[in-house]
Design a protein around this motif. Structure first.
Motif, PDB file in Angstrom:
ATOM      1  N   GLU A   1      -8.402   7.064   9.519  1.00 10.86           N
ATOM      2  CA  GLU A   1      -9.633   6.288   9.647  1.00 10.86           C
ATOM      3  C   GLU A   1     -10.735   6.878   8.780  1.00 10.86           C
ATOM      4  O   GLU A   1     -11.485   6.151   8.130  1.00 10.86           O
ATOM      5  CB  GLU A   1     -10.063   6.215  11.112  1.00 10.86           C
ATOM      6  N   SER A   2     -10.809   8.199   8.750  1.00 11.77           N
ATOM      7  CA  SER A   2     -11.805   8.867   7.919  1.00 11.77           C
ATOM      8  C   SER A   2     -11.565   8.571   6.440  1.00 11.77           C
ATOM      9  O   SER A   2     -12.507   8.284   5.685  1.00 11.77           O
ATOM     10  CB  SER A   2     -11.756  10.374   8.176  1.00 11.77           C
TER      11      SER A   2
ATOM     12  N   ASP B   1     -12.595   5.052   5.672  1.00 14.47           N
ATOM     13  CA  ASP B   1     -14.056   4.956   5.608  1.00 14.47           C
ATOM     14  C   ASP B   1     -14.573   5.444   4.255  1.00 14.47           C
ATOM     15  O   ASP B   1     -15.473   4.836   3.668  1.00 14.47           O
ATOM     16  CB  ASP B   1     -14.699   5.762   6.735  1.00 14.47           C
ATOM     17  N   LYS B   2     -13.993   6.544   3.759  1.00 13.97           N
ATOM     18  CA  LYS B   2     -14.416   7.073   2.454  1.00 13.97           C
ATOM     19  C   LYS B   2     -14.105   6.087   1.333  1.00 13.97           C
ATOM     20  O   LYS B   2     -14.927   5.866   0.437  1.00 13.97           O
ATOM     21  CB  LYS B   2     -13.722   8.413   2.182  1.00 13.97           C
TER      22      LYS B   2
ATOM     23  N   ASN C   1     -13.762   2.809   1.574  1.00 15.37           N
ATOM     24  CA  ASN C   1     -14.681   1.670   1.706  1.00 15.37           C
ATOM     25  C   ASN C   1     -16.074   2.021   1.201  1.00 15.37           C
ATOM     26  O   ASN C   1     -16.719   1.215   0.526  1.00 15.37           O
ATOM     27  CB  ASN C   1     -14.746   1.193   3.152  1.00 15.37           C
TER      28      ASN C   1
END
Length: 112
Positions: A54-55, A58-59, A61
């Protein structure tokens, strides 16, 4: 667990119909317990992978969003037309990342 095979253990008691039905019900109950135990164990093992995934998403995106903003701001600053092809590529990548994130979340829900 009858050497890992409930169906064989239950099927060996076919002489008595009532006992067979009880055995089948017990077999399913035990499979349900084992299923839950496996999913809980798998969830515990995978939680850090889900978080790091998920991290990472996020990066990715955030970087795509920065690139889009950069294209727009440079176009305004330089007085040039927007590079529609580049914006389409970045928008497509952003949409695919959103789809991946949704699928990732769905897998996480299944396994936790």
């Amino acid at each position: 667990m009858a050497n890992g095979n409930w169906d064989d253990a239950v099927a060996s008691d076919e002489a008595s119909g009532d006992n067979l039905m009880v055995g089948l019900a017990q077999g399913e109950r035990h499979r349900k317990i084992l299923r839950e135990q496996v999913l809980v164990a798998l969830s515990g093992v995978l939680i850090s992978a889900f978080r790091s995934g998920e991290s990472s998403m996020d990066k990715v995106n955030a970087e795509i969003d920065k690139a889009i903003q950069s294209v727009i701001s440079n176009s305004k600053k330089d007085g040039m037309e927007l590079d529609d092809k580049l914006l389409d590529i970045l928008a497509d990548a952003s949409g695919k990342m959103l789809g991946i994130a949704e699928e990732w979340h769905a897998v996480k829900i299944i396994l936790t």
